[in-house]
Design a protein around this motif. Structure first.
Motif, PDB file in Angstrom:
ATOM      1  N   THR A  96       0.826  -1.211   0.000  1.00 32.35           N
ATOM      2  CA  THR A  96       0.000   0.000   0.000  1.00 32.35           C
ATOM      3  C   THR A  96       0.864   1.266   0.000  1.00 32.35           C
ATOM      4  N   ASP A  97       2.192   1.125  -0.039  1.00 33.94           N
ATOM      5  CA  ASP A  97       3.040   2.318  -0.157  1.00 33.94           C
ATOM      6  C   ASP A  97       2.702   3.016  -1.472  1.00 33.94           C
ATOM      7  N   ALA A  98       2.592   4.338  -1.405  1.00 32.39           N
ATOM      8  CA  ALA A  98       2.185   5.085  -2.612  1.00 32.39           C
ATOM      9  C   ALA A  98       3.159   4.833  -3.767  1.00 32.39           C
ATOM     10  N   LYS A  99       4.453   4.760  -3.460  1.00 30.83           N
ATOM     11  CA  LYS A  99       5.433   4.584  -4.544  1.00 30.83           C
ATOM     12  C   LYS A  99       5.286   3.216  -5.198  1.00 30.83           C
ATOM     13  N   HIS A 100       4.999   2.217  -4.364  1.00 30.11           N
ATOM     14  CA  HIS A 100       4.800   0.874  -4.912  1.00 30.11           C
ATOM     15  C   HIS A 100       3.554   0.871  -5.813  1.00 30.11           C
ATOM     16  N   GLU A 101       2.485   1.464  -5.339  1.00 31.60           N
ATOM     17  CA  GLU A 101       1.247   1.457  -6.124  1.00 31.60           C
ATOM     18  C   GLU A 101       1.468   2.141  -7.475  1.00 31.60           C
ATOM     19  N   ALA A 102       2.195   3.263  -7.443  1.00 31.05           N
ATOM     20  CA  ALA A 102       2.451   3.976  -8.709  1.00 31.05           C
ATOM     21  C   ALA A 102       3.288   3.090  -9.636  1.00 31.05           C
ATOM     22  N   ALA A 103       4.238   2.370  -9.064  1.00 30.67           N
ATOM     23  CA  ALA A 103       5.090   1.506  -9.891  1.00 30.67           C
ATOM     24  C   ALA A 103       4.280   0.366 -10.499  1.00 30.67           C
ATOM     25  N   ILE A 104       3.287  -0.141  -9.767  1.00 31.89           N
ATOM     26  CA  ILE A 104       2.444  -1.223 -10.299  1.00 31.89           C
ATOM     27  C   ILE A 104       1.648  -0.707 -11.498  1.00 31.89           C
ATOM     28  N   GLN A 105       1.149   0.509 -11.378  1.00 30.32           N
ATOM     29  CA  GLN A 105       0.390   1.074 -12.499  1.00 30.32           C
ATOM     30  C   GLN A 105       1.308   1.234 -13.714  1.00 30.32           C
ATOM     31  N   TYR A 106       2.537   1.642 -13.455  1.00 28.72           N
ATOM     32  CA  TYR A 106       3.506   1.796 -14.546  1.00 28.72           C
ATOM     33  C   TYR A 106       3.754   0.438 -15.221  1.00 28.72           C
ATOM     34  N   ILE A 107       3.947  -0.588 -14.399  1.00 24.55           N
ATOM     35  CA  ILE A 107       4.241  -1.921 -14.937  1.00 24.55           C
ATOM     36  C   ILE A 107       3.055  -2.412 -15.780  1.00 24.55           C
ATOM     37  N   PHE A 108       1.856  -2.249 -15.238  1.00 26.01           N
ATOM     38  CA  PHE A 108       0.661  -2.743 -15.939  1.00 26.01           C
ATOM     39  C   PHE A 108       0.522  -2.046 -17.298  1.00 26.01           C
ATOM     40  N   LYS A 109       0.718  -0.741 -17.269  1.00 23.54           N
ATOM     41  CA  LYS A 109       0.567   0.044 -18.506  1.00 23.54           C
ATOM     42  C   LYS A 109       1.658  -0.345 -19.504  1.00 23.54           C
ATOM     43  N   LYS A 110       2.858  -0.527 -18.982  1.00 25.11           N
ATOM     44  CA  LYS A 110       3.978  -0.859 -19.878  1.00 25.11           C
ATOM     45  C   LYS A 110       3.690  -2.194 -20.577  1.00 25.11           C
ATOM     46  N   LEU A 111       3.231  -3.176 -19.814  1.00 29.51           N
ATOM     47  CA  LEU A 111       2.963  -4.491 -20.404  1.00 29.51           C
ATOM     48  C   LEU A 111       1.779  -4.410 -21.372  1.00 29.51           C
ATOM     49  N   TYR A 112       0.819  -3.568 -21.048  1.00 35.68           N
ATOM     50  CA  TYR A 112      -0.343  -3.398 -21.939  1.00 35.68           C
ATOM     51  C   TYR A 112       0.123  -2.752 -23.255  1.00 35.68           C
ATOM     52  N   ASP A 113       0.918  -1.716 -23.119  1.00 33.56           N
ATOM     53  CA  ASP A 113       1.397  -1.018 -24.323  1.00 33.56           C
ATOM     54  C   ASP A 113       2.232  -1.947 -25.207  1.00 33.56           C
ATOM     55  N   LYS A 114       2.942  -2.868 -24.571  1.00 35.57           N
ATOM     56  CA  LYS A 114       3.789  -3.808 -25.336  1.00 35.57           C
ATOM     57  C   LYS A 114       2.985  -4.933 -25.958  1.00 35.57           C
ATOM     58  N   GLY A 115       1.733  -5.048 -25.564  1.00 36.69           N
ATOM     59  CA  GLY A 115       0.913  -6.162 -26.070  1.00 36.69           C
ATOM     60  C   GLY A 115       1.038  -7.417 -25.227  1.00 36.69           C
ATOM     61  N   ASP A 116       1.691  -7.326 -24.079  1.00 35.73           N
ATOM     62  CA  ASP A 116       1.796  -8.495 -23.208  1.00 35.73           C
ATOM     63  C   ASP A 116       0.573  -8.628 -22.311  1.00 35.73           C
ATOM     64  N   ILE A 117      -0.208  -7.562 -22.210  1.00 36.90           N
ATOM     65  CA  ILE A 117      -1.477  -7.638 -21.473  1.00 36.90           C
ATOM     66  C   ILE A 117      -2.595  -7.253 -22.434  1.00 36.90           C
ATOM     67  N   TYR A 118      -3.668  -8.021 -22.431  1.00 41.38           N
ATOM     68  CA  TYR A 118      -4.814  -7.721 -23.316  1.00 41.38           C
ATOM     69  C   TYR A 118      -6.105  -7.969 -22.545  1.00 41.38           C
ATOM     70  N   LYS A 119      -7.215  -7.427 -23.081  1.00 43.07           N
ATOM     71  CA  LYS A 119      -8.489  -7.542 -22.368  1.00 43.07           C
ATOM     72  C   LYS A 119      -9.310  -8.693 -22.937  1.00 43.07           C
ATOM     73  N   SER A 120      -9.983  -9.436 -22.060  1.00 42.22           N
ATOM     74  CA  SER A 120     -10.851 -10.523 -22.505  1.00 42.22           C
ATOM     75  C   SER A 120     -11.837 -10.822 -21.372  1.00 42.22           C
ATOM     76  N   GLU A 121     -12.303 -12.063 -21.317  1.00 37.73           N
ATOM     77  CA  GLU A 121     -13.202 -12.403 -20.220  1.00 37.73           C
ATOM     78  C   GLU A 121     -12.693 -13.659 -19.519  1.00 37.73           C
ATOM     79  N   TYR A 122     -12.735 -13.635 -18.176  1.00 35.15           N
ATOM     80  CA  TYR A 122     -12.274 -14.800 -17.432  1.00 35.15           C
ATOM     81  C   TYR A 122     -13.460 -15.615 -16.962  1.00 35.15           C
ATOM     82  N   GLU A 123     -13.370 -16.900 -17.174  1.00 33.11           N
ATOM     83  CA  GLU A 123     -14.362 -17.772 -16.578  1.00 33.11           C
ATOM     84  C   GLU A 123     -13.610 -18.955 -15.980  1.00 33.11           C
ATOM     85  N   GLY A 124     -13.753 -19.140 -14.710  1.00 37.17           N
ATOM     86  CA  GLY A 124     -13.036 -20.244 -14.071  1.00 37.17           C
ATOM     87  C   GLY A 124     -13.238 -20.185 -12.575  1.00 37.17           C
ATOM     88  N   TRP A 125     -12.249 -20.698 -11.858  1.00 36.67           N
ATOM     89  CA  TRP A 125     -12.374 -20.827 -10.413  1.00 36.67           C
ATOM     90  C   TRP A 125     -11.319 -19.989  -9.724  1.00 36.67           C
TER      91      TRP A 125
END
Ligand code: MSP
Length: 664
Positions: A96-125
């Motif tokens: 919950t450290d603010a710097k960590h949270e900001a870094a997570i957002q950076y990582i998520f965005k970076k992977l999304y921009d690279k095409g390593d993260i994409y949107k879909s639907e999850y169905e499972g357990w």
């Protein structure tokens, strides 16, 4: 420049108080960090807490507090526990450290921009206690294959990480770097159970709860807790800033983890790092579990062992020794109170304790002014000297493999050898004839030197015992306490002894077991066993006893057990600032320095004090009172006051103490 060494523990879920199993990993990491520091490394030892996710959100709801207030309280307890156990971490990260949270957002965005993260639907357990996703086929009898608990059907719009893209690179990593996962058997498990059958893309966001890091470009999603958690190993070093600590310490030398989370650390984490173009950790060590009569420790099994109780009963060094010695690191092992008390008696009180106390007593008795220089060595001595000289290498060899138990066992062989040397040389007989004085001095010198070497090599495992030994033997020169000094035999300088510091008292198995059972069950912790029966105990003189020899409970109140009292955490705090609570003429709101943090406490004492009267006052705080809002202001504790006819009188301490001091 010093070589670096970066070691991490898992970051723990602050969903409950930590137990002895969590302490096991942290003590192991601490021993390793201390060892590397002694060997001249610039060490970064990271631990922390994994604070987001569905499990924590639910726990907070059950307790009627915000998730942040819930975790803040538990994290304080975790830090206290690490202090008690002498854990020398360099950084403590909270997700919950603010710097960590900001870094997570950076990582998520970076992977999304690279095409390593994409949107879909999850169905499972989904297994909430493990915070892990499972497909239908992976379930075992419709339960979580890791922990055996029920799973929940989940269907939601989600982001996915292209884990499948990294399958071949991961297989290559495992095959080309046999040291990447230790013990090696765990690598086969990962290859055969997960990698070779084929990796599926991983669901990395959730929408059904909100206690997490928000996906920056789609705010109804929070980042999956394992993506958030694993990244701590780089965000704690400042990532995305690639200079500074990250450049200095990354890649980690070793991530220590329990075997149940090896999969996350050796598949998901390296794949994330590959996607981020960062180097991979050198090693993930998956250690075994401490098992208890009823299996793995858990609240639901009712077999949770509180490390604080153990440390109070037996001392921190004894508990650390037991954790590191009892089970080879990597394997599962049983924890039992009998085994703990047995080891304390045989290894600590008998072997080490006797060696130290016998040697100290003989030097003090026969040569109170210090050992004379006139010496006489015999053949027999070389065996002990050679063993002492070989010991450092053996300890190092085992420590480099994280084999703590083996390293300790090597030290104990030399302790055994030294005790045998006393029996062989019979110093008490030598002491009878003045002509034997040079021989007696030599024997005692060899013993003192063996003890010096042993104590120096014990430092990674036991933070306080070596210092006590040095005090007793008058070892003050810092050079004689260095790791390097163990390469030489004969450095001990005899300057006379000091009063022996008690190390480990021998325990009476039955009594100690009974006391421990009572304490761990949270029953009455009767005053420590003194051997005095109830009838013999001195009776307290009461001014006006209500019934002869008995104290009655105050009217309307029942007696409580001592263990009930122990549940109340009372500490000294110092008021930093204070102001009236808006809209109330009774309430004052204080910011109180608790030593390692500041907390806000609302008290109904405005009728007795002006806010400025309180600033700087040392106060007695009930620190584990459930936080609650009073007239819209959060109150995280209670100030103790005496109630008089004319109002309240704040309780304070008789002399100024460090804020945060325990009241007992
Ligand atoms: N939050 C995750 C880890 C994220 S790391 C990026 C997590 N937390 S946990 O609180 O459940 O702690 C798990 C760790 O505690 C285990 O991996 C292990 O190191 C330690 N142990 C917990 N119980 C244990 C035993 N009974 N025995 C040995 N270690 C145990 O998982």
């Amino acid at each position: 420049m010093k070589p670096t060494y970066y070691i991490t523990t898992p970051i723990y879920y602050p969903s409950d108080k930590l137990h002895i199993g969590h302490s096991y990993t942290t003590v192991a990491a601490d021993a390793m960090a201390r060892y590397k520091r002694l060997r001249g490394y610039d060490v970064m030892f990271l631990t922390g807490t994994d604070e987001h996710g569905q499990k924590i959100q639910r726990k907070a709801e059950e307790n009627g507090v915000s998730p942040q207030a819930y975790v803040d309280n538990i994290v304080n307890g975790i830090k206290d526990l690490w202090q008690l156990l002498d854990i020398s971490y360099d950084r403590f990260i909270r997700t919950t450290d603010a710097k960590h949270e900001a870094a997570i957002q950076y990582i998520f965005k970076k992977l999304y921009d690279k095409g390593d993260i994409y949107k879909s639907e999850y169905e499972g357990w989904y297994c909430t206690p493990c915070e892990s996703f499972w497909t239908e086929t992976q379930l075992v009898e419709q339960k979580c294959p890791d922990c055996g608990r029920p799973v929940e059907k989940t269907r939601e719009e989600s982001y996915f990480f292209r884990l499948s893209r990294y399958q071949q690179r991961l297989i290559d990593l495992f095959e080309q770097n046999p040291d990447f996962i230790q013990p090696a058997s765990r690598a086969n498990e990962m290859l055969n159970n997960f990698l070779r059958p084929g990796l599926e893309d991983l669901c990395v966001s959730r929408t059904t709860f909100n206690w997490g890091v928000t996906v920056p470009f789609d705010t109804k999603h929070v980042v999956y807790v394992w993506i958030d958690a694993l990244s701590n190993y780089i965000t704690a070093l400042g990532y995305p800033d690639q200079d500074g600590a990250l450049r200095r310490y990354w890649p980690a030398d070793v991530h220590l983890v329990g075997k149940e989370i090896v999969r996350f650390h050796t598949i998901i984490w390296p794949a994330m790092l590959m996607a981020l173009d960062l180097p991979l950790p050198r090693q993930v060590f998956g250690h075994g579990w401490l098992l208890f009569k009823e299996g793995k420790m858990s609240k639901s099994r009712g077999n949770v062992i509180d490390p604080v109780v153990l440390c109070r009963e037996f001392g921190v060094d004894a508990i650390r020794y037991f954790l590191l010695r009892e089970v080879p690191f990597g394997s599962d092992g049983n924890f039992s109170n009998e085994a703990l008390i047995g080891r304390i008696n045989s290894d600590l009180a008998n072997d080490l304790g006797n060696l130290v106390s016998r040697t100290a007593a003989m030097i003090d008795r026969y040569f109170p002014e210090g050992l004379p220089q006139d010496r006489q060595t015999e053949d027999l001595d070389h065996e002990l000297i050679d063993d002492c000289l070989a010991l450092q290498g053996k300890v190092q060899e085992n420590m480099e493999q994280l084999q703590f138990s083996q390293a300790l066992s090597e030290i104990w062989k030399v302790i055994g050898r030294s005790n045998k040397y006393i029996d062989e040389t019979t110093p008490w007989i030598l002491a009878k004839s003045p002509q034997q004085s040079p021989r007696l001095a030599t024997v005692l010198f060899h013993l003192a030197e063996a003890i010096r070497i042993i104590s120096v090599l014990l430092q990674p495992f036991m933070p306080s015992t070596p210092e006590k030994i040095w005090q007793t033997f008058g070892i003050v020169d810092p050079i004689l306490k260095t790791w390097a000094s163990c390469e030489t035999f004969g450095l001990f300088q005899s300057v006379g002894m000091n009063k022996a510091q008690p190390l480990f008292p021998r325990l009476e198995m039955d009594k100690a077991l009974a006391a421990l059972d009572r304490l761990l069950a949270g029953e009455s912790s009767a005053p420590k066993e003194t051997g005095v029966t109830a009838e013999e105990k001195p009776k307290t003189k009461m001014a006006q006893p209500r019934t002869a020899g008995q104290v009655a409970a105050p009217e309307g109140l029942a007696f409580i057990e001592f263990s009930d009292f122990q549940k109340v955490d009372i500490k000294v705090g110092q008021i930093l600032s204070c102001k009236p609570v808006e809209g109330s003429d009774k309430l004052l709101c204080s910011q109180v320095n608790m030593g390692d943090h500041v907390r806000q406490i609302v008290s109904g004492i405005a009728g007795s004090y002006q806010p400025e009267d309180l600033i700087g006052k040392q106060v007695i705080v009930v620190a584990n009172l459930k936080p609650r809002k009073i007239r819209g202001s959060l109150s995280e504790g209670m100030l103790l006051c005496a109630t008089t006819a004319s109002g309240y009188r704040i309780l304070t301490v008789e002399q100024v103490v460090e804020p945060g001091a325990e009241v007992s």
